[in-house]
Scaffold this active site. Structure first.
Site, short mmCIF file in Angstrom:
data_model
loop_
_atom_site.label_atom_id
_atom_site.label_comp_id
_atom_site.label_asym_id
_atom_site.label_seq_id
_atom_site.Cartn_x
_atom_site.Cartn_y
_atom_site.Cartn_z
N GLY A 47 0.84 -1.20 0.00
CA GLY A 47 0.00 0.00 0.00
C GLY A 47 0.87 1.24 0.00
N GLN A 52 3.04 9.96 1.74
CA GLN A 52 4.35 9.32 1.56
C GLN A 52 5.07 9.82 0.31
OE1 GLN A 52 2.76 5.12 2.28
NE2 GLN A 52 4.83 4.96 3.07
N CYS A 100 7.17 -0.69 6.29
CA CYS A 100 6.63 0.52 5.68
C CYS A 100 7.62 1.02 4.65
CB CYS A 100 6.39 1.59 6.76
SG CYS A 100 5.74 3.14 6.11
N LEU A 101 7.12 1.45 3.49
CA LEU A 101 8.01 1.96 2.45
C LEU A 101 8.76 3.21 2.90
CD1 LEU A 101 5.66 1.50 -0.64
CD2 LEU A 101 7.68 0.15 -0.09
N HIS A 142 -2.93 0.64 8.63
CA HIS A 142 -1.57 1.17 8.43
C HIS A 142 -1.60 2.36 7.47
CE1 HIS A 142 2.91 0.68 7.81
NE2 HIS A 142 2.56 1.44 6.79
N GLU A 143 -2.28 2.18 6.33
CA GLU A 143 -2.29 3.25 5.32
C GLU A 143 -3.03 4.48 5.83
OE1 GLU A 143 -0.27 3.01 3.03
OE2 GLU A 143 0.02 0.85 3.23
N HIS A 146 -1.20 6.86 8.03
CA HIS A 146 -0.34 7.83 7.33
C HIS A 146 -1.07 9.16 7.12
CE1 HIS A 146 3.33 5.67 6.36
NE2 HIS A 146 2.66 4.63 5.90
NI NI Z 1 3.58 2.80 5.50
#
Ligand code: NI
Length: 177
Positions: A47, A52, A100-101, A142-143, A146
């Site tokens: 995701g 981000q 997480c990216l 999680h998303e 953000h």
């Molecule tokens: Ni993340």
């Protein structure tokens, strides 16, 4: 389409409260969504949230394909979720490892609601609602965190359960959210 640069933890833009999307089905919004999907796929992420890539909007994308490299991960259809509202169904939480990216190469053990209902809009402004559990529920939480400036380490109960993939899970390929 463009593969965007993903901001890393420490960048203050990851800590903002994102603004609601006001205009749907515009060329700008379609372009943004396309770039987010391409970026998520290029980085092998589950995701990606607009903050981000430095875009201060309540917009997330997620997708998990069936992949023999991750046999214990359940697939999630490609979803574009805008101005989301999450409602936990029950008090039950469960802990699982997340990446997480924006925090590449690391993993933490994070509690999340086991079940929830989420609603919001797609890129055309069409409303949607789903009840989900397990990994799907985890990815959505999680998303959407953000969008509120929350990164998963802020939710780890015991920071001893936070570390590098190479030390925690040597030799294992892992996906990041
Ligand atoms: Ni993340």
């Amino acid at each position: 389409m463009t593969i965007e640069t993903v901001l890393k933890m420490g960048d203050p833009r990851l800590l903002r409260q994102a603004k609601r999307v006001q205009a749907f089905d515009t060329p700008e919004l379609h372009g943004l969504v396309e770039n987010m999907i391409e970026t998520m796929r290029a980085l092998n992420g589950a995701g990606l949230a607009a903050p981000q890539i430095g875009v201060d909007l309540q917009l997330v994308v997620f997708e998990v394909l069936e992949n023999p490299r991750y046999p214990d991960v359940e697939p999630i259809p490609l979803t574009v979720l805008i101005n989301p509202v999450l409602i936990p169904l029950g008090e039950e939480t469960e802990e699982a490892w997340e990446g997480c990216l924006s925090i590449p190469g690391m993993r933490g053990l994070v509690p999340r609601y086991a079940r929830l209902r989420y609603s919001g809009y797609d890129v055309f402004g069409k409303s949607m609602e789903r009840e989900v559990e397990g990994f799907h529920a985890r990815v959505v939480q999680h998303e959407c965190d953000h969008l509120n400036g929350i990164l998963y380490p802020m939710r780890i109960n015991d920071l001893r359960n936070f570390g590098f993939n190479s030390a925690l899970f040597p030799g294992k390929e892992l996906i990041e959210e």
